[in-house]
Each structure stands twice: as C-alpha cells, then as structure tokens.
Design a protein around this motif. Structure first.
Motif, PDB file in Angstrom:
ATOM      1  N   ILE A  23       0.837  -1.200   0.000  1.00 28.47           N
ATOM      2  CA  ILE A  23       0.000   0.000   0.000  1.00 28.47           C
ATOM      3  C   ILE A  23       0.874   1.252   0.000  1.00 28.47           C
ATOM      4  O   ILE A  23       0.655   2.188  -0.779  1.00 28.47           O
ATOM      5  CB  ILE A  23      -0.946   0.005   1.220  1.00 28.47           C
ATOM      6  CG1 ILE A  23      -2.007  -1.090   1.092  1.00 28.47           C
ATOM      7  CG2 ILE A  23      -1.622   1.374   1.372  1.00 28.47           C
ATOM      8  CD1 ILE A  23      -2.843  -1.283   2.343  1.00 28.47           C
ATOM      9  N   ILE A  62       0.979   3.928  -3.230  1.00 32.20           N
ATOM     10  CA  ILE A  62       0.540   5.318  -3.085  1.00 32.20           C
ATOM     11  C   ILE A  62       1.715   6.275  -3.226  1.00 32.20           C
ATOM     12  O   ILE A  62       1.616   7.321  -3.887  1.00 32.20           O
ATOM     13  CB  ILE A  62      -0.189   5.498  -1.744  1.00 32.20           C
ATOM     14  CG1 ILE A  62      -1.518   4.719  -1.785  1.00 32.20           C
ATOM     15  CG2 ILE A  62      -0.427   6.974  -1.443  1.00 32.20           C
ATOM     16  CD1 ILE A  62      -2.306   4.758  -0.504  1.00 32.20           C
ATOM     17  N   THR A  99       2.881   6.369  -7.053  1.00 31.30           N
ATOM     18  CA  THR A  99       1.936   6.994  -7.987  1.00 31.30           C
ATOM     19  C   THR A  99       1.722   8.468  -7.666  1.00 31.30           C
ATOM     20  O   THR A  99       1.591   9.294  -8.581  1.00 31.30           O
ATOM     21  CB  THR A  99       0.580   6.269  -7.967  1.00 31.30           C
ATOM     22  OG1 THR A  99       0.077   6.226  -6.623  1.00 31.30           O
ATOM     23  CG2 THR A  99       0.718   4.856  -8.509  1.00 31.30           C
ATOM     24  N   VAL A 100       1.696   8.831  -6.401  1.00 34.97           N
ATOM     25  CA  VAL A 100       1.401  10.215  -6.009  1.00 34.97           C
ATOM     26  C   VAL A 100       2.659  11.075  -5.987  1.00 34.97           C
ATOM     27  O   VAL A 100       2.721  12.145  -6.603  1.00 34.97           O
ATOM     28  CB  VAL A 100       0.694  10.251  -4.635  1.00 34.97           C
ATOM     29  CG1 VAL A 100       0.500  11.700  -4.187  1.00 34.97           C
ATOM     30  CG2 VAL A 100      -0.639   9.529  -4.701  1.00 34.97           C
ATOM     31  N   ARG A 158       0.066   3.466 -12.147  1.00 34.52           N
ATOM     32  CA  ARG A 158      -0.326   2.341 -11.301  1.00 34.52           C
ATOM     33  C   ARG A 158       0.143   1.028 -11.921  1.00 34.52           C
ATOM     34  O   ARG A 158       0.643   0.145 -11.220  1.00 34.52           O
ATOM     35  CB  ARG A 158      -1.853   2.336 -11.147  1.00 34.52           C
ATOM     36  CG  ARG A 158      -2.412   1.152 -10.366  1.00 34.52           C
ATOM     37  CD  ARG A 158      -3.932   1.200 -10.332  1.00 34.52           C
ATOM     38  NE  ARG A 158      -4.482   0.009  -9.707  1.00 34.52           N
ATOM     39  CZ  ARG A 158      -4.623  -0.155  -8.409  1.00 34.52           C
ATOM     40  NH1 ARG A 158      -4.238   0.800  -7.583  1.00 34.52           N
ATOM     41  NH2 ARG A 158      -5.150  -1.248  -7.916  1.00 34.52           N
ATOM     42  N   THR A 212      -6.585  -4.593   5.563  1.00 34.55           N
ATOM     43  CA  THR A 212      -5.726  -4.334   4.399  1.00 34.55           C
ATOM     44  C   THR A 212      -5.669  -5.578   3.514  1.00 34.55           C
ATOM     45  O   THR A 212      -4.649  -5.856   2.875  1.00 34.55           O
ATOM     46  CB  THR A 212      -4.305  -3.941   4.841  1.00 34.55           C
ATOM     47  OG1 THR A 212      -3.751  -5.002   5.650  1.00 34.55           O
ATOM     48  CG2 THR A 212      -4.313  -2.652   5.636  1.00 34.55           C
ATOM     49  N   SER A 217      -6.298  -2.127  -3.778  1.00 32.82           N
ATOM     50  CA  SER A 217      -7.484  -1.286  -3.920  1.00 32.82           C
ATOM     51  C   SER A 217      -7.524  -0.180  -2.864  1.00 32.82           C
ATOM     52  O   SER A 217      -8.463   0.612  -2.839  1.00 32.82           O
ATOM     53  CB  SER A 217      -8.756  -2.141  -3.800  1.00 32.82           C
ATOM     54  OG  SER A 217      -8.910  -2.637  -2.475  1.00 32.82           O
ATOM     55  N   ALA A 218      -6.506  -0.113  -2.017  1.00 32.27           N
ATOM     56  CA  ALA A 218      -6.490   0.876  -0.937  1.00 32.27           C
ATOM     57  C   ALA A 218      -6.346   2.287  -1.502  1.00 32.27           C
ATOM     58  O   ALA A 218      -5.594   2.520  -2.450  1.00 32.27           O
ATOM     59  CB  ALA A 218      -5.347   0.586   0.028  1.00 32.27           C
ATOM     60  N   LYS A 219      -7.060   3.210  -0.912  1.00 26.94           N
ATOM     61  CA  LYS A 219      -7.014   4.608  -1.338  1.00 26.94           C
ATOM     62  C   LYS A 219      -6.158   5.471  -0.419  1.00 26.94           C
ATOM     63  O   LYS A 219      -5.834   6.602  -0.752  1.00 26.94           O
ATOM     64  CB  LYS A 219      -8.436   5.188  -1.396  1.00 26.94           C
ATOM     65  CG  LYS A 219      -9.358   4.483  -2.386  1.00 26.94           C
ATOM     66  CD  LYS A 219      -8.844   4.591  -3.810  1.00 26.94           C
ATOM     67  CE  LYS A 219      -9.851   4.043  -4.823  1.00 26.94           C
ATOM     68  NZ  LYS A 219     -10.044   2.580  -4.692  1.00 26.94           N
ATOM     69  N   SER A 220      -5.819   4.933   0.751  1.00 27.43           N
ATOM     70  CA  SER A 220      -4.999   5.694   1.685  1.00 27.43           C
ATOM     71  C   SER A 220      -4.163   4.725   2.519  1.00 27.43           C
ATOM     72  O   SER A 220      -4.478   3.535   2.620  1.00 27.43           O
ATOM     73  CB  SER A 220      -5.867   6.559   2.612  1.00 27.43           C
ATOM     74  OG  SER A 220      -6.741   5.740   3.384  1.00 27.43           O
TER      75      SER A 220
END
Length: 289
Positions: free
Chosen positions: A162, A166, A169-170, A176, A213, A218-221
């Motif tokens: 995770i 994140i 990508t961020v 992704r 988890t 698919s986790a957004k944060s």
C-alpha cells in the motif's frame, strides 16, 4: 564494526517507511549533539532511470527479472567498501539519486539521475545509512558485518505494498500499472535479498495495521500510525530495560521474552527511548553484544 567510527544502518524495502525512521534518528542525533555523516542506499544503484528501464526490457526479452532489490541493479562491492573506509578512517563519499522533479531541479538535472560523487563531511561522529541493503550478505559481499547497529523497518507485506503504491503513484508520478509490474518483477529479489536481512538486525520495527488491508491494491490511503501496532523485536543486544519501556509507553505489552508491542502512535518515542542509550553505548566504545 568500528569502535572509533561507528556505523548505524536502517534497512527496509522500498515503501517500508525507512524515511520516517530516519527522521527519528535525526532527532536523536540533535539531542545528543552528534555530527552524523549520511549515506543513502540509492547512491549505490548501478543505473539511472532510463538505463534501468532499458535493462528491464532487455531482461524481459531474455526471460529474466531485474529489480532494484537485487545485485544486478546495485553495486554491493562499492557499498561494502564505503563502510570499510568509514570504519577505518571516518571518511568516504556519497551521492544522491534524484527521484522527483522537486529533488532534481536544484541540481539542474532530470529525475532518475545521480548527482556527482562528493566526499563525506570531515570529523563526523558516526555514519548513518538508510536504504535497501544495510544488512545484505551474498556469496561475495557481507555488508552487515561492518554495521554496529542494524535496524530493520518491516511493515507487514500488505501495508508495504500500500505504501509503495501510493508513494510511487502520487509522489513519484509513476503509473499504477508500472508500480504493480514492479512489485511482481521484484518478488524473487525481495525474497532472496531483502527479507533475509531482517534475521541479522539488532532491532526490527514491524508495523501491523489494525484495519482491513486484505486487498492492498485497492487501498485509497495508507493506514495511519494510530491505526496500527508496532512489534519491536530485539536480537543479540543486552541492557534493554523492558520495565522502563512498559512504564513509558502506555498501552504496550511484551508478547515474547525479546519482543515488545506498542501502539503505533508511540513509535517515535519508542525509538528515542530504545536507540538513544544504544548510540551512547557505541560512542563510549562498548559493542552492543
């Protein structure tokens, strides 16, 4: 190992949270008024980002895998020699790998490139390494044997994925699909070169989320520290005052004779309480074992 020029290494895979841990060490160094030389593990990558992309394509055409976790993409000999030189003379050199445009702009370079090699500062009290391979051992190289205090940062693997997904990508603007491909392509090297290091560490900090988890992709944060527990495992070091730590870290408990579990939000304080006396011990010329 070196009595005169101690070496501290924080090791963990990409996305494991080693950067957060290094911030805690910086605070400890400030509290102890120490001048620490710093080496980032990324300095010992063999390739720039375009070169690495080319090597990945070449390996794929040959039915092989290559990743930043393994020996093909890293110069373990140079890393070991850097530790040897610092332990003997308190000297060495380093460079930066520029991950993002924000990092690259001050150097007028492109992201994914290296700055020139430059000497470490003179008259430092210790060397601090943070990266992928502080405890690496292969048939030809043994980096771990030169480290006086080896700390592993090891979130459970779903949390690690995770964080990597994140972050890349961020912050690093990778797609992704590219990050997922990197996870799959890196798995063999992860098993063979990353995880064995954590059986050589003096201390492991393993963060375990207390929320679901199950599907990390698919986790957004990223689960927060307050949504986690941290398992702290000690190996081969003496003088850990467990009653004191239990009293200072509310909500903590001992799960095994050499393992302390704490609320995630207290990990910074725990690092200060645990690591500060160990560094003082090293600076006094007393090995940890």
């Amino acid at each position: 190992m070196s009595i005169k020029h101690p070496i501290i290494a924080v090791t963990g895979s990409s996305g494991a949270g080693t950067t957060t841990t290094s911030l805690a060490f910086r605070k400890i160094f400030q509290l102890l008024n120490l001048n620490a030389a710093r080496i980032d593990g990324d300095a010992y990558h063999r390739y720039t980002r375009p070169e690495m992309d080319a090597e990945i394509r070449k390996a794929g055409e040959q039915g092989r895998h290559i990743s930043y976790f393994g020996p093909e993409a890293n110069d373990f000999a140079a890393l070991e020699n850097s530790f040897i030189e610092y332990a003997q003379n308190g000297s060495g050199r380093t460079r930066k790998y520029l991950h993002t445009y924000d990092e690259a702009v001050p150097y007028r370079q492109l992201p994914g490139t290296f700055t020139p090699w430059s000497p470490l500062p003179d008259r430092t009290d210790l060397l601090f390494y943070e990266g992928l391979h502080g405890g690496i051992v292969t048939e030809n190289h043994n980096v771990a044997q030169h480290v006086d205090l080896l700390v592993g940062v090891v979130p459970i693997v779903n949390l690690e994925w995770i964080q990597k997904l994140i972050r890349d990508t961020v912050e690093r603007e990778h797609s992704r699909e590219a990050v997922l491909d990197s996870v799959v392509r890196s798995m063999d090297d992860y098993i063979n070169y990353i995880t064995p290091q954590f059986s050589r560490t003096h201390i492991n900090f393993q963060r375990v989320p207390t929320i679901d988890t199950s599907d990390p992709f698919s986790a957004k944060s990223i689960p927060t520290l307050d949504e986690s527990m941290v398992v702290i495992h000690f190996r081969g070091i003496s003088g850990i005052d467990f009653p004191y730590l239990l009293a200072m870290l509310q909500g903590s408990f001992i799960s095994q004779t050499n393992t302390l579990v704490i609320p995630g939000g207290k990990v910074g304080l725990a690092m200060e309480l645990i690591i500060t006396p160990l560094i003082q011990q090293l600076l006094e010329g007393r090995p940890l074992k």
